[in-house]
Design a protein around this motif. Structure first.
Motif, PDB file in Angstrom:
ATOM      1  N   SER A  87       1.118  -1.144   0.066  1.00 41.35           N
ATOM      2  CA  SER A  87      -0.018  -0.167   0.097  1.00 41.35           C
ATOM      3  C   SER A  87       0.482   1.506   0.197  1.00 41.35           C
ATOM      4  O   SER A  87       1.929   0.685   0.553  1.00 41.35           O
ATOM      5  CB  SER A  87      -1.104   0.394   1.179  1.00 41.35           C
ATOM      6  N   SER A 177      -1.603  -0.711  -3.481  1.00 38.54           N
ATOM      7  CA  SER A 177      -2.790  -0.118  -3.476  1.00 38.54           C
ATOM      8  C   SER A 177      -2.737   1.453  -3.119  1.00 38.54           C
ATOM      9  O   SER A 177      -1.840   1.804  -1.881  1.00 38.54           O
ATOM     10  CB  SER A 177      -3.649  -0.898  -1.723  1.00 38.54           C
ATOM     11  N   ALA A 178      -3.318   2.589  -3.443  1.00 34.60           N
ATOM     12  CA  ALA A 178      -4.378   3.420  -2.485  1.00 34.60           C
ATOM     13  C   ALA A 178      -5.650   4.058  -3.038  1.00 34.60           C
ATOM     14  O   ALA A 178      -5.941   3.399  -4.122  1.00 34.60           O
ATOM     15  CB  ALA A 178      -2.654   4.473  -3.326  1.00 34.60           C
ATOM     16  N   ARG A 182      -5.688  -0.282  -7.361  1.00 38.71           N
ATOM     17  CA  ARG A 182      -4.225  -0.821  -7.347  1.00 38.71           C
ATOM     18  C   ARG A 182      -3.991   0.386  -8.636  1.00 38.71           C
ATOM     19  O   ARG A 182      -4.203  -0.382  -9.814  1.00 38.71           O
ATOM     20  CB  ARG A 182      -4.390  -2.107  -7.627  1.00 38.71           C
TER      21      ARG A 182
END
Lengths: 371, 168
Positions: A87, A177-178, A182
């Motif tokens: 992440s 991930s944000a 993705r």
């Protein structure tokens, strides 16, 4: 001795071939030859870049006198990517080095759907983030000086995206991930990115050969392994002057799809195979439409490229003031294309399509010819 | 490539070298050429190692290179045959088959098959590949593999090289 059946043949073939004792595996020799093959591929790729560069640079210089950046990667460069984990921290979705200088791509919601570039730094919002299928990739580019950035989203099944560079190295991008998506992100010198491949598990799922524009590589069309894509074909399909301003359109077809280069930019249409041309009398297929550029004033006109039906040799545009323009179609990328520039006033009211024998074959409204 | 990738490739090649040379020999009847074909296949695999190592079936990739590389060579040779009056060595081998053992007779018979049939025979009956796997390597349909293999078997049953050649 004669062969009786399949079983007999299997046995005899085994006796013949299994008895062969080859010399020890010449591993270092195979590696050396492999390096030579790779070197040849790089040279071929660099030559392809040079041809595209010539097409995209020389034309504007000849026609407009404008200066453009040559998209040839430097001979020696080194790019690295950092493993950022699963992440993003602080919005950073990509980071690494180009020739030991740090680069970074950051998400910041305050940028909405736009981006801002600084040397070795791209900051973008995610308002208009593309939705992708579970195995798909959608990446787009930006540039700052001699550095290009690529970033975008990947589907839930995509485990990595590998970017191949013109110096033979590969960058393995692991999705981060944000903001509910993705992401993959990378930076490299302009002209350096020559191929991308996405992986699902350990298997290559898709690959993309980019159109190498003067500022960044455009990954437009994703192909399955073994799928060749469109053959390369670059043609100028129209040029001229409108209201004193020079315009030109060049179409570059290739494994990236169709890209139109016009004064001040380019527009790409994804296509794994030749696009279906329109039928006679039906609306035309538009590949690009833009406003001619002039730094001094606004030009009230549109320029663009359209595909006409296969049986059409030329098109006559009728304008509202009774005048007309004759446009000849040029074969490019398996289509018959017309590059054009038309004024906003008087409007195009009708387009008449003529066949190869000079006969009128179709008539369509003039609406297709403006932006 | 880094040292780890080189080591990985080295293991890969070491484990497959013999089989690939034997495949090349079944296709060409020439040991030196078979080794060259196999080395070419591994060189190409090394050039695209990052892709090959992730492939579902790297063996199929190597076999396809060997089959296609020899197919290209075969087409070039056919042009050469028009230009030369020299008797091809393999025809001589077939003529002399009665002085050779079973293996030589079988090889002579194989070499008399058209290339597509020979490749189908070696892939299907020596490597024991399925018709689908064979079709993928040869770049043709499953139906084509069936007909090639069937015709090859029919020819081998009546091959003069085999009927006259072997002692058994």
């Amino acid at each position: 001795m004669s062969i009786q059946d399949e079983r007999d043949l299997r046995g005899r073939l085994g006796g013949l071939l299994d008895s062969i004792e080859p010399v020890p595996a010449p591993i270092s020799r195979a590696m050396q030859r492999g390096k030579v093959i790779r070197m040849r591929r790089w040279v071929a790729a660099a030559a392809g870049v040079a041809v595209i560069a010539a097409g995209s640079v020389v034309l504007p210089r000849l026609i407009d006198g404008h200066h453009s950046v040559v998209p040839i990667a430097p001979r020696h460069y080194k790019v690295t990517v950092q493993d950022l984990g699963l992440s993003a921290k602080g919005g950073v979705i990509g980071a690494g080095t180009i020739n030991h200088k740090l680069w970074k791509i950051v998400l910041d919601n305050s940028y909405g759907g736009g981006c801002a570039t600084q040397p070795y730094l791209l900051t973008c919002g995610w308002k208009y983030t593309a939705k992708v299928g579970p195995r798909d990739v959608s990446i787009g580019g930006a540039s700052e000086g001699r550095t290009q950035f690529q970033y975008g989203t990947v589907g839930s099944d995509v485990t990595s995206v590998v970017i191949r560079l013109s110096n033979g190295s590969e960058l393995d991008l692991r999705p981060v991930s944000a903001a509910g998506h993705r992401w993959v992100a990378v930076a490299a010198p302009v002209g350096a990115m020559i191929e991308a491949a996405s992986f699902v598990g350990a298997s290559e799922y898709q690959y993309a050969v980019p159109y190498i524009a003067s500022d960044y590589s455009e990954f437009v069309t994703w192909l399955r392994p073994g799928q060749p894509g469109l053959p390369r074909d670059t043609r100028q399909v129209g040029s001229g002057k409108i209201d004193g301003v020079a315009w030109h359109d060049t179409v570059a077809a290739g494994p990236w799809g169709y890209c139109v280069l016009f004064v001040g930019g380019s527009a790409c249409t994804p296509a794994a195979t030749r696009l279906q041309p329109p039928r006679i009398g039906k609306p035309l297929l538009r590949l690009s439409c833009s406003r001619p550029l002039d730094s001094q004033r606004q030009i009230a006109a549109s320029t663009g490229v359209v595909a006409v039906p296969a049986g059409v040799k030329n098109v006559v545009l009728r304008l509202a003031d009774g005048s007309h323009m004759r446009l000849v179609a040029v074969p490019a990328g398996g289509l018959r294309l017309i590059g054009y520039a038309v004024p906003s006033r008087p409007k195009v009211v009708r387009a008449l399509e003529y066949g190869f024998a000079g006969q009128l074959v179709g008539s369509i409204s003039g609406a297709s010819w403006g932006c | 490539m880094d040292a780890a990738a080189n080591a990985e490739f080295s293991d890969f090649m070491h484990g497959r070298w013999s089989q690939l040379v034997r495949l090349g020999y079944g296709l060409t009847g020439d040991r030196q050429l078979a080794e060259d074909l196999a080395q070419t296949a591994f060189a190409k695999a090394y050039a695209s190692w990052s892709r090959v190592r992730r492939a579902d079936n790297p063996d199929a990739y190597l076999r396809r290179i060997v089959v296609n590389a020899n197919s290209t060579r075969f087409r070039k040779l056919r042009v050469g045959e028009v230009l030369t009056s020299a008797v091809p060595e393999l025809v001589a081998a077939a003529d002399d088959a009665d002085r050779r053992g079973d293996r030589d007779a079988l090889m002579a018979a194989l070499m008399q098959l058209p290339y597509g049939q020979r490749a189908a025979v070696v892939l299907r009956y020596w490597l024991d590949l399925s018709e689908t796997e064979t079709a993928a390597i040869l770049g043709c349909s499953v139906g084509n593999v069936k007909s090639q293999a069937s015709r090859a078997l029919a020819k081998l049953r009546t091959s003069a090289a085999l009927v006259e050649g072997g002692a058994a």
